[in-house]
Design an enzyme around this catalytic site. Structure first.
Site, PDB file in Angstrom:
ATOM      1  N   ASP A   2     -44.372  -8.950  26.485  1.00  0.00           N
ATOM      2  CA  ASP A   2     -45.781  -8.518  26.521  1.00  0.00           C
ATOM      3  C   ASP A   2     -45.924  -7.056  26.936  1.00  0.00           C
ATOM      4  O   ASP A   2     -46.905  -6.679  27.571  1.00  0.00           O
ATOM      5  CB  ASP A   2     -46.612  -9.401  27.472  1.00  0.00           C
ATOM      6  CG  ASP A   2     -46.458 -10.868  27.155  1.00  0.00           C
ATOM      7  OD1 ASP A   2     -46.524 -11.211  25.972  1.00  0.00           O
ATOM      8  OD2 ASP A   2     -46.261 -11.669  28.092  1.00  0.00           O
ATOM      9  N   ALA A  19     -43.775 -16.427  21.066  1.00  0.00           N
ATOM     10  CA  ALA A  19     -44.434 -15.264  21.665  1.00  0.00           C
ATOM     11  C   ALA A  19     -45.303 -14.635  20.597  1.00  0.00           C
ATOM     12  O   ALA A  19     -45.163 -14.945  19.421  1.00  0.00           O
ATOM     13  CB  ALA A  19     -43.401 -14.273  22.168  1.00  0.00           C
ATOM     14  N   HIS A  37     -47.248 -11.061  19.041  1.00  0.00           N
ATOM     15  CA  HIS A  37     -47.494  -9.621  18.996  1.00  0.00           C
ATOM     16  C   HIS A  37     -48.962  -9.432  18.671  1.00  0.00           C
ATOM     17  O   HIS A  37     -49.461 -10.079  17.763  1.00  0.00           O
ATOM     18  CB  HIS A  37     -46.734  -8.999  17.837  1.00  0.00           C
ATOM     19  CG  HIS A  37     -45.339  -8.646  18.173  1.00  0.00           C
ATOM     20  ND1 HIS A  37     -44.852  -8.589  19.444  1.00  0.00           N
ATOM     21  CD2 HIS A  37     -44.318  -8.290  17.375  1.00  0.00           C
ATOM     22  CE1 HIS A  37     -43.590  -8.216  19.397  1.00  0.00           C
ATOM     23  NE2 HIS A  37     -43.244  -8.041  18.154  1.00  0.00           N
ATOM     24  N   THR A  38     -49.614  -8.545  19.382  1.00  0.00           N
ATOM     25  CA  THR A  38     -51.002  -8.269  19.054  1.00  0.00           C
ATOM     26  C   THR A  38     -51.062  -6.983  18.251  1.00  0.00           C
ATOM     27  O   THR A  38     -50.516  -5.971  18.667  1.00  0.00           O
ATOM     28  CB  THR A  38     -51.826  -8.114  20.331  1.00  0.00           C
ATOM     29  OG1 THR A  38     -51.499  -9.209  21.190  1.00  0.00           O
ATOM     30  CG2 THR A  38     -53.309  -8.136  20.042  1.00  0.00           C
TER      31      THR A  38
END
Ligand code: GDP
Length: 424
Positions: free
Chosen positions: A12, A38, A40-41
């Site tokens: 993050d 997880a 990813h933005t």
């Protein structure tokens, strides 16, 4: 040229944004480890996206996006993710899936959840995406490669044997419903049809791409401290999070990886259990959490509040070193403008001795942070595009961290948008 973007911390760090920036200049973007556990933005002109499995190049018509052999491939998830992009107006991306990638099985996800349930309060805080059971099977040689889906008879034999074995665990360890071989087989045939259009000999493709001088980007997931070998074992993930593993998880020569950008967060955050030396609590943590990231520090996959802490130079220097960072990108710096003073952890005190080396877990559990205090800059730095225009105390913070990391900070990210970046 092959370059890698990886996390130096616990994940993050804002890799998504940096990867997205660099993906624009890349011909090939590769996911080489991890799975859909997880996120990813990425924020661009199509909107805000949380990608879990797809590489970050999917927004660009000119990139080939690869799911490498090292990835835990959840096939229905992949199909859905591609679909959801198209629904939001993104042109159909070019996606290749390695014929050597292994398949996330429905029972991996079930067993992940059952195991967390069995462990109760002692659980790892898994995202229940099936990652640990998946990699256990892969290395126990009981996993299924994508290529195997295309050979019906051996596939059926293997399905039967797998169900027999898994059902012992399901019945006696977890006391849960049993697998039915016919159903599992039918599911795998449907997976085969979903993945068929994307399957490629990825390593051969990359061999050609390297020869042609293409720009290739390895996109890491999570961070150095979650690596099963070099991280905070056992509170780690189940596949290597290191740039070096890019060679293995994609199928390219290690010496081709020329540039390694370690993404370092300007403060610390972590999800899941495990030692976290600079962790803060209560009001102090809540304030940083709510100001952090883009709209607060909450898990992209689970929505869980992240654990928060001050910048940890000991952990981050180690993270950069173990990644083999040739440069660092310092992210989410804009968030810290509210503080009068910024603590930076410059040493760990263990049994009365101070060390700058990141220790193994037993010692790490005993470590107390030794802080240097740096003055705050007390203003908004979003919108600034030149390094020299940052407030003096902000530059002092960056340069202090740079000396601690022993890696040049070439990129400074001061906002979630893709143009909110300062190149030094
Ligand atoms: P990743 O898994 O490493 O890609 O990290 P995330 O996707 O969880 O990114 C963390 C969050 O921080 C996302 O919501 C990003 O949009 C946001 N973000 C990334 N860089 C910056 C930055 O420089 N400033 C702010 N405020 N937010 C950022």
């Amino acid at each position: 040229m092959v370059r890698a973007i990886v996390g130096a911390n616990w994940g993050d760090e804002g890799k998504g944004k940096i990867t997205d920036m660099l993906a624009k200049e890349s011909d090939v973007v590769i996911r080489y480890q991890g799975g859909s556990n997880a996120g990813h933005t990425i924020i661009n002109h199509y909107g805000k996206f949380a990608l879990h499995l797809l590489p970050s190049g999917v927004f660009y018509g000119h990139t080939t996006n690869i799911i490498g052999n090292g990835v835990a491939l959840n096939i229905p998830y992949l199909a859905e993710e591609i679909d959801s992009l198209e629904k939001r107006g993104v042109p159909k991306p070019k996606v290749y899936v390695s014929d050597r990638a292994q398949v996330m099985m429905p029972y991996h996800m079930l067993m992940d959840a059952y195991e967390e349930e069995r462990l109760g309060g002692k659980s790892f805080g898994s995202t229940k995406s099936g990652i640990a059971p998946f990699y256990s099977d892969k290395y126990a040689k009981t996993g299924f490669q994508v290529s195997e889906l295309f050979y019906p008879d051996p596939l059926w034999e293997k399905v039967k044997a797998t169900c027999e074995y898994k059902n012992v665990l399901l019945e006696h360890l977890y006391h849960k419903p049993l697998l039915v071989a016919e159903e599992l087989y039918a599911t795998l045939l449907s997976y085969r049809d979903m993945v068929a259009p994307y399957v490629q000999d990825v390593s051969a493709f990359l061999h050609g791409a390297i020869k042609e001088g293409k720009e290739i980007l390895l996109e890491g997931q999570l961070g150095a401290l979650k690596d099963p070998d070099h991280g905070i074992y056992p509170m780690v993930t189940s596949s290597s999070t290191l740039a070096a593993f890019g060679a293995i998880g994609a199928g390219l020569p290690p010496y081709e990886i020329k540039s390694i950008t370690a993404v370092v967060k300007a403060y610390s955050s972590a999800v899941g259990a495990g030692a976290f030396v600079t962790e803060i609590f209560g009001e102090e943590a809540a304030e940083l959490r709510n100001r952090g990231g883009d709209g607060g520090e909450y898990g992209a996959t689970t929505g869980r509040p992240r654990r928060m802490g001050w910048f940890d130079a000991v952990a981050s220097r180690y993270g950069c070193r173990i990644q083999g960072a040739t440069e660092a990108a310092l992210t989410v710096l804009d968030v810290l403008g509210y503080l009068d003073e910024l603590p930076v952890c410059v040493g760990y005190e263990v049994d009365g001795e101070v060390t700058g080396e990141f220790p193994t877990t037993g010692k790490l559990m005993l470590a107390k942070p030794v802080y240097a205090m740096l003055p705050g800059w007390k203003c908004e730095i979003r919108g600034i595009r030149e390094y020299g225009k940052l407030p003096e105390n902000c530059r002092r913070y960056i340069e202090f961290i740079e000396r601690e990391l022993e890696v040049p900070i070439r990129l400074v990210s001061n906002g979630p948008g893709r143009d909110e970046i300062i190149v030094r």
